[in-house]
Design a protein around this motif. Structure first.
Motif, PDB file in Angstrom:
ATOM      1  N   LEU A 255      19.997  43.335  30.210  1.00 43.04           N
ATOM      2  CA  LEU A 255      18.870  42.546  29.703  1.00 43.04           C
ATOM      3  C   LEU A 255      17.612  42.711  30.555  1.00 43.04           C
ATOM      4  N   LYS A 256      17.670  43.557  31.576  1.00 45.83           N
ATOM      5  CA  LYS A 256      16.504  43.783  32.431  1.00 45.83           C
ATOM      6  C   LYS A 256      15.336  44.288  31.586  1.00 45.83           C
ATOM      7  N   ASP A 257      14.178  43.732  31.821  1.00 42.03           N
ATOM      8  CA  ASP A 257      12.933  44.084  31.135  1.00 42.03           C
ATOM      9  C   ASP A 257      12.905  43.651  29.664  1.00 42.03           C
ATOM     10  N   LYS A 258      13.929  42.912  29.215  1.00 37.97           N
ATOM     11  CA  LYS A 258      13.929  42.409  27.843  1.00 37.97           C
ATOM     12  C   LYS A 258      13.104  41.120  27.769  1.00 37.97           C
ATOM     13  N   GLU A 259      12.597  40.809  26.590  1.00 36.64           N
ATOM     14  CA  GLU A 259      11.802  39.597  26.411  1.00 36.64           C
ATOM     15  C   GLU A 259      12.693  38.371  26.265  1.00 36.64           C
ATOM     16  N   ASN A 260      12.171  37.228  26.691  1.00 35.34           N
ATOM     17  CA  ASN A 260      12.866  35.960  26.494  1.00 35.34           C
ATOM     18  C   ASN A 260      12.398  35.402  25.153  1.00 35.34           C
ATOM     19  N   ILE A 261      12.985  35.934  24.090  1.00 32.38           N
ATOM     20  CA  ILE A 261      12.521  35.582  22.757  1.00 32.38           C
ATOM     21  C   ILE A 261      13.713  35.323  21.843  1.00 32.38           C
ATOM     22  N   THR A 262      13.620  34.266  21.061  1.00 30.00           N
ATOM     23  CA  THR A 262      14.723  33.900  20.173  1.00 30.00           C
ATOM     24  C   THR A 262      14.746  34.811  18.943  1.00 30.00           C
ATOM     25  N   ILE A 263      15.816  34.709  18.172  1.00 29.99           N
ATOM     26  CA  ILE A 263      15.968  35.526  16.963  1.00 29.99           C
ATOM     27  C   ILE A 263      14.799  35.315  16.006  1.00 29.99           C
ATOM     28  N   ASP A 264      14.312  34.056  15.937  1.00 33.33           N
ATOM     29  CA  ASP A 264      13.214  33.759  15.012  1.00 33.33           C
ATOM     30  C   ASP A 264      11.831  33.842  15.667  1.00 33.33           C
ATOM     31  N   GLY A 265      11.771  34.460  16.845  1.00 34.58           N
ATOM     32  CA  GLY A 265      10.470  34.789  17.425  1.00 34.58           C
ATOM     33  C   GLY A 265       9.840  33.796  18.376  1.00 34.58           C
ATOM     34  N   GLN A 266      10.570  32.772  18.827  1.00 37.69           N
ATOM     35  CA  GLN A 266       9.992  31.809  19.776  1.00 37.69           C
ATOM     36  C   GLN A 266      10.144  32.339  21.203  1.00 37.69           C
ATOM     37  N   ARG A 267       9.056  32.339  21.927  1.00 40.34           N
ATOM     38  CA  ARG A 267       9.067  32.851  23.302  1.00 40.34           C
ATOM     39  C   ARG A 267       9.132  31.706  24.309  1.00 40.34           C
ATOM     40  N   SER A 526      19.634  33.715  40.138  1.00 36.61           N
ATOM     41  CA  SER A 526      20.877  34.198  39.526  1.00 36.61           C
ATOM     42  C   SER A 526      21.106  33.661  38.110  1.00 36.61           C
ATOM     43  N   TYR A 527      20.344  32.648  37.706  1.00 37.24           N
ATOM     44  CA  TYR A 527      20.512  32.082  36.357  1.00 37.24           C
ATOM     45  C   TYR A 527      19.603  32.750  35.316  1.00 37.24           C
ATOM     46  N   ILE A 528      18.721  33.632  35.735  1.00 35.11           N
ATOM     47  CA  ILE A 528      17.755  34.243  34.817  1.00 35.11           C
ATOM     48  C   ILE A 528      18.455  35.009  33.687  1.00 35.11           C
ATOM     49  N   TYR A 529      19.341  35.927  34.047  1.00 29.37           N
ATOM     50  CA  TYR A 529      20.000  36.753  33.022  1.00 29.37           C
ATOM     51  C   TYR A 529      20.863  35.940  32.051  1.00 29.37           C
ATOM     52  N   PRO A 530      21.725  35.019  32.526  1.00 29.14           N
ATOM     53  CA  PRO A 530      22.503  34.213  31.567  1.00 29.14           C
ATOM     54  C   PRO A 530      21.627  33.418  30.601  1.00 29.14           C
ATOM     55  N   LEU A 531      20.515  32.872  31.099  1.00 32.07           N
ATOM     56  CA  LEU A 531      19.629  32.116  30.222  1.00 32.07           C
ATOM     57  C   LEU A 531      18.923  33.038  29.220  1.00 32.07           C
ATOM     58  N   ARG A 532      18.545  34.219  29.693  1.00 30.29           N
ATOM     59  CA  ARG A 532      17.903  35.178  28.776  1.00 30.29           C
ATOM     60  C   ARG A 532      18.847  35.530  27.634  1.00 30.29           C
ATOM     61  N   LYS A 533      20.109  35.735  27.951  1.00 31.07           N
ATOM     62  CA  LYS A 533      21.100  36.052  26.917  1.00 31.07           C
ATOM     63  C   LYS A 533      21.197  34.904  25.903  1.00 31.07           C
ATOM     64  N   LYS A 534      21.263  33.679  26.414  1.00 28.12           N
ATOM     65  CA  LYS A 534      21.366  32.499  25.551  1.00 28.12           C
ATOM     66  C   LYS A 534      20.151  32.401  24.628  1.00 28.12           C
ATOM     67  N   ILE A 535      18.979  32.615  25.178  1.00 33.06           N
ATOM     68  CA  ILE A 535      17.738  32.511  24.398  1.00 33.06           C
ATOM     69  C   ILE A 535      17.705  33.564  23.290  1.00 33.06           C
ATOM     70  N   ARG A 536      18.064  34.802  23.630  1.00 29.31           N
ATOM     71  CA  ARG A 536      17.977  35.900  22.670  1.00 29.31           C
ATOM     72  C   ARG A 536      19.018  35.781  21.547  1.00 29.31           C
TER      73      ARG A 536
END
Length: 543
Positions: A255-267, A526-536
Motif C-alpha cells: 500500500l506504499k504510495d497509495k491514496e487514503n481513499i474509500t471505494i466511493d471516493g472520500q479522502r 506502525s498503524y498507517i498501513y492497517p488504517l490505509r487498508k481499512k479506508i480503501r
C-alpha cells in the motif's frame, strides 16, 4: 500442555523456548562506619556513576525505541537527584553510622512502600522505579558487573516483572516476547514493549514459574494466552496464525504510495504522531502523509534546562526539511499532569490532570512560550509547519495566544528573520471546548481532537487508574457525540478537523469517523498501513 492467560500489551505470535529472567538477590549487610563523611562521598560517587549509566541507557533507548520509550531513563536520573531520597540516605548514614549500602537499601524499602500505598496509579508505578534506581546504586557500590545475557538463542523472556532498565538492556535480537507475572499496561516496561513491536503479556498469574526455564512455549498476543509444552495441534495452529500475521504485514507494504481513499471516493489524511526527530525514520518508512502531532514537550523533558530558541529551532527545522513539504503540526509545550520537569519548579497538586498544565503554563510564563513560538516561526521558512495549542477551554485563551503570536511576528520582522504565516489550530480535549467549538472555530484554522483527555474528562475517570479500566470506555456514546459535534462545527466554519488521540488508531471506529467526515487521523507510524487498508476497503455511501 499447560495454558495461562494474562493481559496483552502488544499483539503477535511468538514461538520458542522460555528464558527465565532472575534478578540477583542483593544481600545487604549492615556495617558500622567511623568516617560518615567519607561514606557519604562514596555514595555520591556511586550515584554519579549510576546517573552516567542512565544517560547511556537513554541514548541507547532513543536509538532503539524513540524518545517516548526512552523518557523513563530521564525520570530515573531525576529520581536519583531528588532531595527527599538523598536526605534519607545521608540521614541514615550520619545518625546510625552505617555503610552506604545499608542506607540505600533502607531508603529504597521505605520509599517503595510509600509509593505502593498511594491511590494514584501513576504514582504506584514509581514504586518499581525507586527499586530500580536503588538496585543500580547498590550494584555499583558492591562492585558487581551487570550481566544481561540470558540465552544465546532467541527466547521468550519470562519474569516476575521487568524494570525499564532491564528491558532496554536486553539484546533485542534474542527476545521473541515478554511475559511477566505482574506488571501494569501503563508501566514504562509495557510502553517499551509496544514501541519495540514485541509480543508481550503481563499479569500472567502462575506459581513456580522459574521451573519453566528451557521449556517450549507459545505467546499469543492476540488472545493474551501463554501455552507451555503445546500439543501438536496447538503448535501447528499457532505456526499458521504466525505465518498469516507475517503475510498480512508484508501485504500491507504494497500500500506504499497509495491514496487514503474509500471505494466511493472520500479522502482522508493519515498522519503520524512523534515525540522527537529520532522518530522520523519510522514516519518515512510507514509512508505517513505528514506529522499530525509533534509532542514538543519531549524537547524539554530530555534536558536539565529550558531548551534555548536555537536548540528548538534546529529540531523543528530538521523535521520540516525532512518531511519535504508534507505538513508538520507541532503542539506547543504540554508540560504538567504526568509530565513533570524539575526545572519548571511546579508545585505538587492534588489533581494534576486538572491543574496547572499546558497552555495555562504558557500564558502564565509568556517568556517560555515566546521562545518556543520564535523557534517555530523561524523553522516555518524551511517547510510546511503548523502549530496547535493544547488544553484550550475558552475563546479568551485563543485570542490571547493569537495576540502573543503577533507580538513575536513583529519581533522577527524587526530582526529581519524570515517566517511564514502558518496555520494555527487548537486541541479539543475538554467537554467545555467541545461545547463551544462553534465559537472557537471562528478563530482558528483547524481542530485536533485529543480523545485520551476528552474521554478522561467526560467520563470523570483517571485513565491511568488500573482499578477503573473496565469503566474507561472511549467508545462511550457521549464521546462519539462530542466528536460528531466538533466535526460538524468545524466544517460549518470552513475549517478542517483531525483526531490525534489513541482512538484515531481504533480500526473498529474508522468507518464511523469517515461517516462523520473527519479530515485527518494522526496515529503511531506502525498503524498507517492497517488504517490505509481499512479506508480503501470502505464504501461510505453504503454504511
Amino acid at each position: 500442555m499447560i495454558t495461562y492467560t494474562g493481559k496483552t500489551v502488544f499483539n503477535g505470535i511468538a514461538i520458542g523456548k522460555i528464558a527465565v529472567f532472575k534478578k540477583k538477590d542483593k544481600q545487604v549487610k549492615r556495617h558500622h562506619i567511623e568516617d560518615t563523611d567519607k561514606e557519604w562521598m562514596r555514595f555520591n560517587k556511586a550515584k554519579d556513576a549510576a546517573i552516567e549509566q542512565l544517560k547511556n541507557l537513554y541514548d541507547k533507548a532513543v536509538a532503539e525505541v524513540g524518545s517516548d520509550g526512552a523518557a523513563i531513563f530521564e525520570v530515573h536520573q531525576m529520581m536519583l537527584e531528588d532531595m527527599d531520597y538523598l536526605d534519607s540516605v545521608k540521614n541514615i548514614i550520619d545518625t546510625q553510622s552505617v555503610n552506604a549500602e545499608y542506607a540505600v537499601a533502607v531508603t529504597a524499602d521505605n520509599f517503595y512502600h510509600i509509593f505502593a500505598s498511594m491511590e494514584d496509579a501513576y504514582m504506584k508505578e514509581r514504586a518499581a522505579d525507586v527499586k530500580d534506581i536503588s538496585e543500580r546504586v547498590l550494584t555499583i557500590l558492591s562492585g558487581e558487573v551487570s550481566d544481561n545475557v540470558l540465552t544465546k538463542e532467541p527466547s521468550i523472556i519470562l519474569a516476575d516483572d521487568l524494570a525499564p532498565s532491564e528491558t532496554v538492556q536486553l539484546d533485542k535480537s534474542k527476545v521473541l516476547a515478554f511475559v511477566t507475572v505482574h506488571g501494569s499496561t501503563n508501566s514504562h516496561t509495557a510502553i517499551l514493549a509496544r514501541t519495540m513491536n514485541i509480543p508481550a503479556l503481563i499479569n500472567v498469574l502462575m506459581e513456580d514459574y522459574e521451573e519453566l526455564n528451557g521449556k517450549l512455549a507459545i505467546v499469543d498476543g492476540f488472545t493474551g494466552t501463554l501455552y507451555i509444552d503445546p500439543d501438536q495441534s496447538t503448535y501447528e495452529n499457532m505456526k499458521e496464525k504466525q505465518e498469516d500475521d507475517r503475510k498480512k504485514k508484508e501485504l500491507l507494504k504494497e500500500l506504499k504510495d497509495k491514496e487514503n481513499i474509500t471505494i466511493d471516493g472520500q479522502r482522508i489524511d493519515l498522519f503520524a504522531n512523534i515525540g522527537s526527530t529520532g522518530d522520523l525514520a519510522s514516519v518515512i518508512q510507514n509512508d505517513a502523509g505528514g506529522i499530525g502531532l509533534f509532542r514538543s514537550e519531549f524537547l524539554y523533558l530530555e534536558k536539565d534546562h529550558y531548551p534555548t530558541e536555537e536548540e528548538q529551532f534546529k529540531a523543528y527545522k530538521m523535521v520540516a526539511e525532512n518531511m519535504a513539504g508534507k505538513k508538520v503540526i507541532i503542539r506547543t509545550l504540554d508540560i504538567g499532569a504526568d509530565k513533570q520537569v524539575d526545572y519548571f519548579n511546579l508545585e505538587r497538586e492534588e489533581n494534576p490532570a486538572m491543574g496547572y498544565r499546558a497552555i495555562r503554563i504558557c500564558l502564565d510564563r509568556t517568556e517560555i512560550f515566546k521562545t518556543q513560538l520564535r523557534a517555530l516561526l523561524r523553522a516555518s521558512a524551511y517547510g510546511n509547519l503548523a502549530v496547535m495549542y493544547p488544553m484550550i477551554i475558552s475563546l479568551e485563551e485563543v485570542l490571547e495566544v493569537k495576540k502573543i503570536v503577533e507580538e513575536v511576528k513583529r519581533e522577527l520582522d524587526a530582526e529581519k528573520l524570515p517566517y511564514k504565516n502558518i496555520e494555527q489550530g487548537i486541541m479539543i480535549e475538554t467537554p467545555g471546548a467541545a461545547l463551544i467549538s462553534d465559537i472557537l472555530a471562528q478563530e482558528v484554522d483547524f481542530f485536533s481532537i485529543g480523545t485520551n483527555d476528552l474521554t478522561q474528562y467526560t467520563l470523570a475517570i483517571d485513565r491511568q487508574n488500573t482499578k477503573l479500566e473496565k469503566h474507561y470506555d472511549p467508545h462511550h456514546p457521549a464521546i462519539l457525540r462530542f466528536i460528531k459535534m466538533i466535526a460538524d462545527n468545524a466544517h460549518q466554519a470552513g475549517i478542517w478537523v483531525g483526531i490525534c488521540g489513541e482512538l484515531a488508531a481504533d480500526s473498529s471506529l474508522t468507518e464511523t469517523f469517515l461517516k462523520m467526515k473527519i479530515d485527518e487521523l494522526s496515529v503511531s507510524p506502525s498503524y498507517i498501513y492497517p488504517l490505509r487498508k481499512k479506508i480503501r476497503e470502505t464504501d461510505v455511501s453504503k454504511l
